[in-house]
Design a protein around this motif. Structure first.
Motif, PDB file in Angstrom:
ATOM      1  N   VAL A 192       0.843  -1.267   0.147  1.00 51.37           N
ATOM      2  CA  VAL A 192       0.041  -0.001   0.032  1.00 51.37           C
ATOM      3  C   VAL A 192       0.781   1.186   0.081  1.00 51.37           C
ATOM      4  O   VAL A 192       0.661   2.285  -0.790  1.00 51.37           O
ATOM      5  CB  VAL A 192      -1.096  -0.010   1.445  1.00 51.37           C
ATOM      6  CG1 VAL A 192      -1.398   1.496   1.524  1.00 51.37           C
ATOM      7  CG2 VAL A 192      -2.117  -0.939   0.926  1.00 51.37           C
ATOM      8  N   SER A 228     -14.204   1.077   0.543  1.00 49.47           N
ATOM      9  CA  SER A 228     -13.215   0.893  -0.283  1.00 49.47           C
ATOM     10  C   SER A 228     -14.145   0.740  -1.898  1.00 49.47           C
ATOM     11  O   SER A 228     -13.181   1.120  -2.865  1.00 49.47           O
ATOM     12  CB  SER A 228     -12.030   0.055  -0.066  1.00 49.47           C
ATOM     13  OG  SER A 228     -12.453  -1.076   0.447  1.00 49.47           O
ATOM     14  N   TRP A 251      -4.572  -2.543  -0.842  1.00 46.04           N
ATOM     15  CA  TRP A 251      -5.346  -2.315   0.227  1.00 46.04           C
ATOM     16  C   TRP A 251      -6.491  -3.218   0.555  1.00 46.04           C
ATOM     17  O   TRP A 251      -6.864  -3.499   1.619  1.00 46.04           O
ATOM     18  CB  TRP A 251      -6.167  -0.749  -0.307  1.00 46.04           C
ATOM     19  CG  TRP A 251      -7.153  -0.270   0.483  1.00 46.04           C
ATOM     20  CD1 TRP A 251      -8.489  -0.579   0.452  1.00 46.04           C
ATOM     21  CD2 TRP A 251      -7.223   0.923   1.279  1.00 46.04           C
ATOM     22  NE1 TRP A 251      -9.215   0.053   1.347  1.00 46.04           N
ATOM     23  CE2 TRP A 251      -8.202   1.275   1.816  1.00 46.04           C
ATOM     24  CE3 TRP A 251      -6.149   1.872   1.544  1.00 46.04           C
ATOM     25  CZ2 TRP A 251      -8.652   2.257   2.392  1.00 46.04           C
ATOM     26  CZ3 TRP A 251      -6.291   2.915   2.417  1.00 46.04           C
ATOM     27  CH2 TRP A 251      -7.577   3.022   2.977  1.00 46.04           C
TER      28      TRP A 251
END
Lengths: 508, 496
Positions: free
Chosen positions: A122, A169, A135
């Protein structure tokens, strides 16, 4: 040093795969060795890092899906460098801290090694999709760690953690796709490369929508009020090592996202949303600090205090000036070390007493003096006592926000005050006075394994508190470069005023 | 006196028909072998079927685009070739599941394999034509074969499933005929391109009739593909079929249906009759969302997967509605990547299937069956976990890339709300996939269960198939680009 970033990312994962071949009893030594090698890699990266260059270094590039502009693009600058070192360092500390008697130790260690890959990934990914891959992938080992080694309510906590962050996300993913589409419309090229995106000046109302989409993804991870409800559960149920990694690194992914994506991509929107975000952060700081004060469980207390300090990180970031952003990045590092250490300390006492209720303790200082001392130092650092690591970041963040609004600075400053109250109160109840509970009388002080993890952390807390320059300088350089980019990109008058202009000689 | 009609053989352009003929000849060959020598082992037929399908595939690959043949009934465009490739690869990877270690009723009959090949030919006819009548013939050939395949499983549940499927299928066929009739009445043709020519020339009037015909057509394929609100038979049929066949039903027939819907509705949605788009929009959203919500409460993994494939089909329907070249290409990218994963998931159920007895009195694959699986059979638990994560759309595994491309096509075409609905649905779906992971990895095993139950039905070939599925699922990052370019190329060159 050409491929050091790929090495950093994939070494733990490959080692984790090979870990399946290792015999159960030897697994702990294996994992520790791997984590040490990984830490050495990251230190080598730091050693070879050119602190005076504020831009991306050690970049690597390869096409994954050329037809759709998805690249394997890695790089570090001052902003991400220390988060990488923090990741490898805290992973090592976390791995050492695991009790060798833990059930299914081998699986836990392999999961941690995979987690380390995703976390480093990440921080080094410079392609939005690659970033997104790491992620999301980081959720899986964490789901496993909480769900298998957690306390009795672990499955609920694990699923809640997973779904919350996953939903957030996904919205961010739509934001990324829209962003790529705008880029395509403007230039005729499909790309998800962050470096290319940084060059794109977006119209104001597009910025607003995209900012919100990215904000949801990051805010849930941080976690900002009112999206924070998953975190106390996750912390409450996770095993010690899970909490350490979660607090020290996983939460930083959210704030790192703000710095890396939200600010440079959407400078005008960042200014536009400055006040609402500052208000949310202040609520987060004060509210969670008060909730922390009401906790009877020491781990929950540390968890809420950790959320409260993340509020300072966010507000420092959205000060949008170099002081605030540098401060918040430094605070990310110090929060990682301090909250990680606090969770370790809670783990120490939990392992001995199998309870986390503050009321069960009392007078621990006389039974476990060294434990009490380290706990005390970490607590002071968490409160932001000068000459500890916590002070530097908090001070700079508050200084940054002071330049924007005095009221905000004063309100967020209460975090320090309330922090003192709940921390000292808990410390008094747990450590001072007579030993009231017979069960506490025969407790052993720290053992060798615990010293190995806690002493380096304590040294860092003191050293970086006194001399933060080695970290501050490279961070500051990169932050200034970013702020000057933001200033150049800003469209509205208001944004140009809030985001200061950096004179070129200041950006080295 | 009537004059003799002379048709030169060349004008028939038999090359367009060869692939289907290969499959049909294969089916007949299998039946003939059975006539000469009865009671041969299933392995003979399995291998023959695979070989015929491979031959079929190679003739498809040899076809040239933009050809018409057989009185212009056949249409070989990029879409037809791509769809046939996907159909055939799907069939080729599913038929080896018949190599189960336990002996099942259906595989004793060579007719099973003959029907399978007839069915494949039927699907191929569906995609390689734009003639409503041939679509109908292909559809019914395939469906009738499929009903029989289901019922050959020879359990009460299979009879129920086949009858249910048959009844619904008959209704759907009726709808299709009715819709085709209206189109014919309006335009005097059953060729889609002529239909659209005439409709366009008269500015899509009378609207009410076109709308009626579209709704009937949509309902017809809604039944075939189990799209909400025509899905009610779906989970029961999946449950009644063997897991291997259920996996097949969830993948291959839908490809054929997608292509036909694409051919028919592309023009209709673009016609400017907003109602068609609204209806489509509603159906897409309902299919994704409701199927997901029903999947949440399922107690049986197979039924859960059934609802999950309905929801995935809803995703693809969304792309058909969007209708841009990228969206149409995304359909195939998505479906190719999806089929490997779904193959894996259903194959995992298949290898844990025990002949003659259900694991549980009501369900064969309740979630409890997989409790603590990782303790007893770690490798299969990891595989199943991988398939579940992939179905949930966790990167970098296969479906994520399909989803990425599909959502991106929605974004690019301006359907932002739809894109958000799609990703929110992925988030809902993550729950029921994670539920199985929770059972496998985080719960204690049920007493009296040992690991052997999970590999009860496994054989070397099944394990190889599982390995292939897992390989393509886990390392799909390396095949995404070729798949994407291939799909783009075929779709673009056929002008969709």
């Amino acid at each position: 040093m050409d491929y050091i970033l790929s090495l950093l990312v994939f070494f733990p994962a490959v080692a984790g795969l090979f870990g399946f071949l290792i015999q159960r009893d030897a697994m702990r030594s294996y994992a520790i060795t791997i984590a040490i090698i990984e830490l050495i890699f990251s230190l080598a990266l730091w050693a070879n890092f050119d602190a005076s260059n504020p831009f991306m270094q050690f970049t690597e590039h390869a096409s994954i899906v050329p037809a759709f502009g998805i690249n394997y693009l890695l790089g570090v600058d001052g902003i991400s460098l220390f988060l990488i070192v923090l990741t490898t360092f805290m992973s090592l500390v976390g791995i050492i801290s695991i009790n060798p008697n833990t059930k299914d130790l081998k699986e836990l260690l392999i999961a941690l090694l995979f987690l380390e890959m995703t976390m480093v990934g990440v921080f080094v990914a410079l392609d939005a999709i690659l970033f997104y891959v790491f992620w999301e992938l980081s959720l899986v080992p964490m789901l496993y760690i909480i769900g298998v080694w957690g306390a009795e309510n672990r499955i609920y906590a694990a699923i809640k953690f997973f779904l919350y962050t996953f939903a957030g996300s996904l919205i961010m993913l739509v934001g990324m796709l829209v962003m790529a589409y705008f880029y395509f419309q403007a230039t005729g090229v499909w790309t998800f490369s962050l470096l290319d995106w940084h060059m794109l000046q977006l119209p104001f109302d597009y910025q607003l929508w995209l900012f919100v989409a990215f904000f949801l993804g990051f805010a849930i991870k941080v976690p900002m009020f009112p999206f924070h409800t998953w975190l106390p559960y996750a912390h409450g149920q996770a095993p010690t090592v899970g909490s350490v990694i979660l607090a020290a690194i996983l939460l930083k992914m959210g704030t790192y996202g703000f710095v890396r994506y939200s600010l440079p991509l959407f400078p005008d929107a960042s200014v536009y949303f400055l006040t609402p975000i500052a208000i949310l952060s202040i609520i987060m700081i004060i509210y969670t600090a008060m909730v922390a004060f009401a906790q009877k469980d020491i781990k929950q207390l540390v968890a809420y205090s950790s959320i409260s300090h993340m509020g300072v990180v966010v507000i420092g970031t959205f000060a949008l000036n170099p002081e605030g952003i540098t401060g918040s990045i430094f605070l990310m590092i110090s929060h990682g070390i301090v909250s990680g250490a606090l969770f370790l300390l809670v783990g120490v006492i939990y392992e001995r007493r199998h309870t986390k209720k503050i009321a069960e303790f009392g007078g621990l200082a006389s039974v476990m003096p060294r434990f009490a001392l380290i706990f005390g130092i970490m607590m002071m650092a968490s409160m932001g006592l000068p000459l500890t690591i916590g002070f530097v970041g908090e001070f700079l963040s508050l200084l940054g926000i002071y330049k924007v609004s005095e009221l905000f600075a004063i309100l967020s400053g209460t975090a320090v005050v309330v922090g003192v109250v709940y921390m000292l109160y808990a410390y008094k109840n747990a450590f001072f006075g007579e030993v009231t509970n017979e069960k506490n009388r025969g407790l052993k002080d720290l053992n060798g394994r615990e010293y190995t993890t806690l002493i380096p952390l304590t040294l860092l807390v003191v050293f970086l508190g006194i001399y933060p320059k080695p970290i501050l300088e490279p961070v500051d350089n990169s932050v200034k470069a970013m702020v000057s980019l933001m200033h150049q990109k800003a469209l509205t008058e208001e944004a140009r005023e809030v985001i200061p202009e950096i004179k070129s000689e200041e950006v080295k | 006196m009537l004059e003799a009609v002379n048709i030169s053989f060349e004008s028939l352009n038999m090359a367009t028909l060869t692939p289907m003929l290969v499959a049909i000849v294969g089916a007949l060959a299998i039946l003939t072998i059975d006539l000469f020598k009865e009671e041969m082992d299933k392995t003979l037929y399995i291998v023959l079927t695979i070989l015929f399908l491979v031959a079929d595939l190679s003739t498809v690959l040899g076809q040239t685009m933009g050809e018409r043949g057989f009185f212009d009934v056949m249409l070989i465009d990029g879409l037809a070739i791509l769809a046939q490739i996907v159909l055939l690869i799907g069939s080729i990877i599913f038929i080896p599941l018949a190599f189960s270690s336990q002996r099942f009723h259906e595989y004793r009959y060579p007719e099973f394999f003959a029907l399978f090949l007839f069915m494949t030919a039927g699907f191929q006819f569906m995609v390689a034509t734009d003639n409503l009548i041939l679509i109908f013939v292909g559809l019914e050939t395939a469906s009738l074969a499929l009903y029989t395949l289901i019922v050959l499983h020879n359990k009460d549940k299979s009879f129920e499933a086949a009858i249910k499927y048959f009844t619904m299928g008959a209704l759907a066929a009726g709808f299709f005929a009715f819709s085709g009739m209206i189109f014919y009445g309006l335009t005097g043709s059953v060729e889609l391109f002529k239909i659209f020519e005439v409709l366009e020339a008269r500015n899509f009037e009378p609207m009410i009739l076109i709308l009626t015909a579209s709704v009937f057509m949509l309902a017809s394929f809604g039944f075939k593909m189990a799209i909400v609100p025509f899905h009610t038979w779906g989970p029961d049929v999946y449950e009644g079929s063997s897991a291997a066949l259920a996996g097949y039903i969830s993948i291959v027939p839908k490809v054929a249906a997608f292509v036909v819907i694409m051919r028919i509705f592309e023009g209709l949605i673009a016609s400017g009759i907003v109602w068609i788009e609204y209806i489509f929009y509603a159906i897409v959203v309902l299919t994704m969302t409701l199927a997901n919500i029903w999947a949440l409460v399922q107690k049986d993994v197979k039924r859960m997967l059934a609802y999950s494939s309905i929801s995935h089909a809803g995703f693809v329907m969304a792309a058909i509605m969007i209708g841009t070249t990228q969206a149409n290409s995304a359909i195939f990218v998505y479906w190719i990547l999806f089929s490997f994963t779904n193959l894996g998931a259903f194959a995992m159920l298949w290898v844990s299937h025990k002949k003659d007895s259900n694991y549980h009195e009501r369900f064969d694959h309740p979630f409890e069956k997989f409790s603590g699986m990782v303790k007893m059979s770690p490798l299969s638990a990891v595989l199943m976990g991988l398939f579940m994560l992939t179905l949930a759309g966790i990167p970098p595994f296969s479906i994520f890339w399909g989803k990425l491309y599909l959502v991106s096509s929605a974004v690019n075409a301006g359907y932002l709300v739809l894109a958000v609905i799609m990703v929110l649905n992925s988030a809902i779906a993550a729950y029921y996939y994670a539920k199985l992971i929770v059972y496998m990895f985080m719960k204690e095993p049920e007493t009296g269960v040992d690991g052997s139950v999970y590999m009860m039905n496994a054989s070397i070939s099944l394990k190889v198939m599982l390995g292939i599925a897992a390989f393509f699922t886990a390392l799909s990052i390396f095949i995404v680009n070729p798949v994407l370019e291939l799909s783009d190329f075929f779709i673009y060159s056929s002008g969709f």
